[in-house]
Design a protein around this motif. Structure first.
Motif, PDB file in Angstrom:
ATOM      1  N   ARG A  37       0.838  -1.205   0.000  1.00  0.00           N
ATOM      2  CA  ARG A  37       0.000   0.000   0.000  1.00  0.00           C
ATOM      3  C   ARG A  37       0.875   1.259   0.000  1.00  0.00           C
ATOM      4  N   MET A  38       1.953   1.238   0.753  1.00  0.00           N
ATOM      5  CA  MET A  38       2.857   2.383   0.763  1.00  0.00           C
ATOM      6  C   MET A  38       3.509   2.592  -0.599  1.00  0.00           C
ATOM      7  N   LEU A  39       3.907   1.505  -1.236  1.00  0.00           N
ATOM      8  CA  LEU A  39       4.490   1.605  -2.582  1.00  0.00           C
ATOM      9  C   LEU A  39       3.493   2.200  -3.564  1.00  0.00           C
ATOM     10  N   LEU A  40       2.236   1.819  -3.420  1.00  0.00           N
ATOM     11  CA  LEU A  40       1.224   2.294  -4.363  1.00  0.00           C
ATOM     12  C   LEU A  40       0.913   3.771  -4.149  1.00  0.00           C
ATOM     13  N   TRP A  41       0.924   4.227  -2.904  1.00  0.00           N
ATOM     14  CA  TRP A  41       0.724   5.651  -2.684  1.00  0.00           C
ATOM     15  C   TRP A  41       1.904   6.452  -3.263  1.00  0.00           C
ATOM     16  N   GLU A  42       3.106   5.913  -3.093  1.00  0.00           N
ATOM     17  CA  GLU A  42       4.277   6.582  -3.670  1.00  0.00           C
ATOM     18  C   GLU A  42       4.217   6.534  -5.193  1.00  0.00           C
ATOM     19  N   PHE A  43       3.733   5.415  -5.719  1.00  0.00           N
ATOM     20  CA  PHE A  43       3.526   5.293  -7.171  1.00  0.00           C
ATOM     21  C   PHE A  43       2.560   6.370  -7.663  1.00  0.00           C
ATOM     22  N   GLN A  44       1.479   6.562  -6.931  1.00  0.00           N
ATOM     23  CA  GLN A  44       0.496   7.565  -7.343  1.00  0.00           C
ATOM     24  C   GLN A  44       1.125   8.946  -7.428  1.00  0.00           C
ATOM     25  N   ASP A  45       1.932   9.301  -6.411  1.00  0.00           N
ATOM     26  CA  ASP A  45       2.591  10.610  -6.426  1.00  0.00           C
ATOM     27  C   ASP A  45       3.528  10.735  -7.628  1.00  0.00           C
ATOM     28  N   ALA A  46       4.330   9.696  -7.875  1.00  0.00           N
ATOM     29  CA  ALA A  46       5.279   9.732  -8.991  1.00  0.00           C
ATOM     30  C   ALA A  46       4.548   9.839 -10.319  1.00  0.00           C
ATOM     31  N   HIS A  47       3.480   9.086 -10.454  1.00  0.00           N
ATOM     32  CA  HIS A  47       2.731   9.110 -11.713  1.00  0.00           C
ATOM     33  C   HIS A  47       2.097  10.469 -11.952  1.00  0.00           C
ATOM     34  N   SER A  48       1.524  11.051 -10.910  1.00  0.00           N
ATOM     35  CA  SER A  48       0.865  12.354 -11.069  1.00  0.00           C
ATOM     36  C   SER A  48       1.858  13.447 -11.437  1.00  0.00           C
ATOM     37  N   LEU A  49       3.137  13.252 -11.070  1.00  0.00           N
ATOM     38  CA  LEU A  49       4.181  14.224 -11.416  1.00  0.00           C
ATOM     39  C   LEU A  49       4.815  13.931 -12.776  1.00  0.00           C
ATOM     40  N   GLY A  50       4.367  12.846 -13.432  1.00  0.00           N
ATOM     41  CA  GLY A  50       4.928  12.484 -14.733  1.00  0.00           C
ATOM     42  C   GLY A  50       6.241  11.737 -14.642  1.00  0.00           C
ATOM     43  N   SER A  51       6.590  11.255 -13.452  1.00  0.00           N
ATOM     44  CA  SER A  51       7.841  10.491 -13.288  1.00  0.00           C
ATOM     45  C   SER A  51       7.557   9.019 -13.567  1.00  0.00           C
ATOM     46  N   PHE A  52       7.337   8.711 -14.840  1.00  0.00           N
ATOM     47  CA  PHE A  52       6.817   7.392 -15.196  1.00  0.00           C
ATOM     48  C   PHE A  52       7.842   6.275 -15.013  1.00  0.00           C
ATOM     49  N   VAL A  53       9.122   6.581 -15.235  1.00  0.00           N
ATOM     50  CA  VAL A  53      10.152   5.542 -15.066  1.00  0.00           C
ATOM     51  C   VAL A  53      10.231   5.134 -13.598  1.00  0.00           C
ATOM     52  N   TYR A  54      10.248   6.114 -12.704  1.00  0.00           N
ATOM     53  CA  TYR A  54      10.265   5.814 -11.275  1.00  0.00           C
ATOM     54  C   TYR A  54       8.957   5.136 -10.857  1.00  0.00           C
ATOM     55  N   ALA A  55       7.839   5.612 -11.408  1.00  0.00           N
ATOM     56  CA  ALA A  55       6.546   5.016 -11.086  1.00  0.00           C
ATOM     57  C   ALA A  55       6.525   3.538 -11.464  1.00  0.00           C
ATOM     58  N   LEU A  56       7.130   3.219 -12.601  1.00  0.00           N
ATOM     59  CA  LEU A  56       7.162   1.817 -13.023  1.00  0.00           C
ATOM     60  C   LEU A  56       8.008   0.983 -12.067  1.00  0.00           C
ATOM     61  N   ALA A  57       9.118   1.524 -11.601  1.00  0.00           N
ATOM     62  CA  ALA A  57       9.955   0.793 -10.654  1.00  0.00           C
ATOM     63  C   ALA A  57       9.188   0.498  -9.369  1.00  0.00           C
ATOM     64  N   LEU A  58       8.418   1.470  -8.901  1.00  0.00           N
ATOM     65  CA  LEU A  58       7.604   1.262  -7.701  1.00  0.00           C
ATOM     66  C   LEU A  58       6.542   0.194  -7.941  1.00  0.00           C
ATOM     67  N   LEU A  59       5.920   0.263  -9.110  1.00  0.00           N
ATOM     68  CA  LEU A  59       4.877  -0.703  -9.430  1.00  0.00           C
ATOM     69  C   LEU A  59       5.463  -2.102  -9.591  1.00  0.00           C
ATOM     70  N   ASP A  60       6.647  -2.196 -10.173  1.00  0.00           N
ATOM     71  CA  ASP A  60       7.324  -3.492 -10.280  1.00  0.00           C
ATOM     72  C   ASP A  60       7.567  -4.091  -8.895  1.00  0.00           C
ATOM     73  N   SER A  61       7.983  -3.252  -7.943  1.00  0.00           N
ATOM     74  CA  SER A  61       8.244  -3.734  -6.581  1.00  0.00           C
ATOM     75  C   SER A  61       6.951  -4.221  -5.930  1.00  0.00           C
ATOM     76  N   ALA A  62       5.870  -3.459  -6.133  1.00  0.00           N
ATOM     77  CA  ALA A  62       4.585  -3.863  -5.558  1.00  0.00           C
ATOM     78  C   ALA A  62       4.094  -5.170  -6.162  1.00  0.00           C
TER      79      ALA A  62
END
Length: 329
Positions: A37-62
Motif C-alpha cells: 500500500r505504501m508503494l502504491l501511494w508513492e507510485f500515485q505521487d510519482a505518476h501524477s508528477l509524470g515520473s513514469f520511469v520511477y513510477a514503473l519501478a515502484l509498481l514493479d516492486s509492488a
C-alpha cells in the motif's frame, strides 16, 4: 493530395481515484499488505508528477510482493503502454488474464497496442476476444468501442463492407463518437463518395468542433466538391488548432487561389513542403522511440522535432521521458 488525418482513441491513464478504487475494492483476503500500500501511494505521487520511469519501478516492486493481484498487472500494462514498451505491456496484460480470465478491458487494450504497432490481424483477435467477454448483454459504451476498433482493423485490411458494418454497429450503440464518424467519412472518401464523406465529417464536427482532424477533412472535402469558400472556415479552424498541419495549409492555399486570392494563399502553399518534411521526420522519430523505448537519445530527438513543429505539450512530455531515462542509467 488528401493528407487525411486519422485520430486514434487514447488509452485512459491511471488517476488517484483509480488507485483508491483499487485499494478499497479488494476483498479482505486480497487486501495488499501495508508495504505494498505504501508503494502504491508513492507510485500515485510519482505518476501524477509524470515520473513514469520511477513510477514503473515502484509498481514493479509492488507486483513482485503481490504477484497474484491482477489489478497491479493491469496498471503495469497501462503504464508500459504509455512508455511505448508494447511487448512488455502485452505480457503484463496476459498476466492479468492468468489471474482473472474474464477481466474486461484487457483484450481491448492488447488489441489497441497490436494495432498501433501494425499487427493488424493480431489486433483483430484481441478485439473479438473482448467482444466475447462482454457477454450477451454488453455495456453499450464498451460494445461501441470494441466494434469501432474492429472497423478500423477491417479498414486497414481493405475489407470495406465489413469495416462499414462494424462502424455502424458501433454507432448503433453510441452515436456520440466523433472519431467513428471520421472513420466512416474516410471510408466514404476512399470510395469516391465525397458528399457522403462530408456528411459524416460534419457529424464529427457537431460533436467536437475544435478538432483539427475533423475540420481539416471537412475543408478538404469541400474543396474537392468545388466549394472553396465553404472550405476556408474549416481549414482555418484546423490551422488554429494545429498550426503544423500540412494538409490544412495546403488545402487552404488551394482554396484561396481558387477564389482569386493568390497572395493570401501563397504563404500556406509555401509552408506545406517544410511541414510535410517535419511531419515525416516526426513519424520516423516516433518509430525509433517505439523500437528503442528505453533510449534517452531517441526520446530527445523526438522532443526536439515536436518543439520545432510547435507541438509544445508533446515536446515537454518527450523531454521529460529523455531526462528520466538519463537519470535512471
Amino acid at each position: 493530395m488528401s493528407l487525411s488525418v486519422s485520430v486514434m482513441r487514447g488509452a485512459p491513464w491511471l488517476s488517484g481515484s483509480f488507485l483508491l478504487l483499487l485499494l478499497a475494492c479488494q476483498p479482505r483476503t486480497e487486501e495488499p499488505p501495508a508495504e505494498v500500500r505504501m508503494l502504491l501511494w508513492e507510485f500515485q505521487d510519482a505518476h501524477s508528477l509524470g515520473s513514469f520511469v520511477y513510477a514503473l519501478a515502484l509498481l514493479d516492486s509492488a507486483t513482485a510482493l503481490t504477484p497474484a493481484l491482477a489489478r497491479l498487472h493491469f496498471m503495469r500494462g497501462e503504464l508500459l503502454t504509455k512508455l511505448y514498451r508494447f511487448e512488455e505491456a502485452d505480457e503484463a496484460f496476459a498476466e492479468v488474464l492468468r489471474h482473472s480470465p474474464r477481466h474486461l478491458g484487457v483484450e481491448y487494450r492488447r488489441g489497441n497496442n497490436a494495432f498501433f504497432v501494425g499487427q493488424t490481424r493480431r489486433a483483430s483477435g484481441h478485439y473479438f476476444s473482448e467482444w466475447a467477454l462482454l457477454g450477451p448483454s454488453p455495456d453499450a459504451g464498451a460494445a461501441s468501442r470494441v466494434w469501432a476498433q474492429i472497423g478500423r482493423v477491417y479498414a486497414r485490411l481493405g475489407v470495406v463492407d465489413s469495416a462499414r458494418m462494424a462502424y455502424e454497429r458501433s454507432l448503433s450503440r453510441d452515436t456520440e463518437q466523433p472519431e467513428v464518424w471520421l472513420w466512416m467519412a474516410e471510408l466514404a472518401e476512399d470510395g469516391g463518395s465525397l458528399k457522403e464523406a462530408l456528411s459524416h465529417a460534419e457529424e464529427a464536427i457537431a460533436l467536437d468542433s475544435a478538432n483539427a482532424g475533423y475540420r481539416y477533412l471537412a475543408g478538404a472535402l469541400q474543396y474537392r466538391l468545388s466549394n472553396p469558400a465553404k472550405a476556408i472556415p474549416h481549414l482555418k479552424a484546423a490551422i488554429q488548432a494545429e498550426p503544423w498541419h500540412a494538409g490544412a495549409h495546403y488545402n487552404l492555399g488551394r482554396s484561396l487561389v481558387a477564389l482569386g486570392r493568390a497572395g493570401e494563399g501563397a504563404p500556406h502553399l509555401e509552408a506545406t513542403d517544410s511541414l510535410q518534411v517535419l511531419q515525416a521526420d516526426i513519424v520516423l522519430a516516433t518509430f525509433a522511440v517505439r523500437q528503442s523505448p528505453e533510449g534517452a537519445r531517441e526520446w530527445a530527438v523526438l522532443a526536439g522535432l515536436y518543439e520545432r513543429a510547435g507541438r509544445m505539450e508533446e515536446a515537454r512530455s518527450a523531454y521529460s521521458m529523455a531526462r528520466q531515462l538519463l537519470s535512471s542509467n
